[in-house]
Motif scaffolding. Structure first.
Motif: not given
Length: 354
Positions: A111-116, A280-281, A338-341
């Motif tokens: 979660y929060g990983h993107t292709t930005a 994500p931000a 989210v904490l683990a990631g």
């Protein structure tokens, strides 16, 4: 709606105003949204109108009003307010919180990983100073999570050390042999690179004053809540907004009126759903700025919000599990993910039990 979604929505409103000839400015490449400062209202705020006012030759509040008219009916936004010299303040629909939770459930640790940053290539200088080397390794991991091609320059092949990016850091020893990997990495990554590394000994103490312990303990509590709920015969539910509405309403009910906050007062803590939506931000900004400390600070905020919220999750006494309990459990489970990631990106473990 995540902060990234909101940023794109505001940017679209700017582009509409320019296309319609109402604003004569160059459309910015991006719009920054953040939590409201003291005196603001709602869930998020943006100073975009202040930045456009001078090139547009108009008062910032006029620019804000133009954008407000084009944001009024945007999906996911319940209200748009203008505060101060021209800040736009956004209140999101409470139901959108379930969208964030479902996205976390779908993507898990990613979660929060993107292709930005896809198409961006970064090579860091292979420093012999331990803290700089660890910072480069972690910054590369953050960049890869945003789609960049990032790594450490080995000096072999096509990589040229003279072109490699150097990350300045206040020198400090990396001591996994004394502290263990988790505490040793947190000691160097939690402070900003220009600040002193944290002393190692306090990071080994299991106490609430130890932020690393709080973050890892909060993750273990989230996992324990899911296990305990299973023993009581219920599981997380992502179908209603009860969990979001519960914390959202409680946070806003306890916050002081905006007019009562002095200019120097800190902003009130964000509710847990807002922090999860921010994730994500935070990861993208941490990658852009090569700043793992931003991720660590965000994880502390998530952990503290979860620990303050956890007592509402399970039924008490003879109380039967309800839809509210199932949705609150979904929120707690999402916070644990989210904490683990986030810890994983920092190279730190997230045990299920402490």
């Amino acid at each position: 709606m995540t902060p990234a979604d909101l940023s794109l929505t505001v940017l679209h409103a700017v582009r509409r105003a320019v296309d319609e000839g109402v604003l004569r400015v160059e459309v910015p490449s991006r719009v920054k949204v953040e939590r409201p400062r003291p005196g603001g209202v709602g869930d998020y705020a943006s100073s975009v109108a202040l930045g456009l006012a001078r090139p547009a030759g108009r008062d910032a509040r006029d620019v804000a009003a133009i954008l407000k008219d084009r944001l009024r009916e945007a999906p996911g936004i319940r209200a748009v307010d203008i505060t101060g010299p021209g800040f736009l303040n956004f209140t999101l629909d409470a139901g959108d919180g379930t969208g964030v939770l479902r996205e976390i459930a779908r993507t898990g640790l990613a979660y929060g990983h993107t292709t930005a940053l896809a198409g961006t290539r970064v090579r860091f200088h292979a420093s012999t100073e331990p803290r700089a080397a660890l910072l480069a390794e972690t910054a590369a991991a953050l960049l890869r999570a945003q789609g960049a091609d990032a790594g450490i320059d080995t000096g072999l092949g096509d990589d040229q050390d003279g072109d490699a990016e150097r990350l300045p850091a206040l020198p400090a020893p990396y001591e996994p042999h004394l502290l263990g990997v988790d505490a040793a990495r947190w000691a160097l990554l939690r402070p900003a690179a220009h600040d002193r590394a944290l002393p190692g000994a306090p990071l080994l103490v299991q106490h609430e004053r130890n932020a690393l312990f709080r973050v890892r303990y909060a993750h273990s509590r989230a996992r324990a809540l899911v296990r305990n709920a299973a023993q009581l015969g219920f599981a997380p539910s992502y179908e209603t907004a009860d969990a979001y509405a519960h914390t959202h309403a409680r946070a806003h009910a306890s916050a002081p009126a905006p007019t009562a906050a002095p200019a120097h007062a800190p902003a009130p803590p964000a509710p847990l759903p807002t922090l999860l939506g921010d994730h994500p931000a935070v990861l993208l900004l941490a990658a852009r700025h090569r700043a793992p400390d931003r991720v660590a600070r965000h994880l502390e905020a998530v952990a503290d919000a979860l620990l303050a919220y956890q007592h509402t999750v399970l039924p008490l006494g003879d109380e039967k599990p309800s839809a509210a309990h199932r949705s609150r459990l979904a929120l707690a489970e999402a916070a644990g993910t989210v904490l683990a990631g986030g810890l994983s990106l920092l190279g730190i473990s997230a045990p299920d039990q402490i």
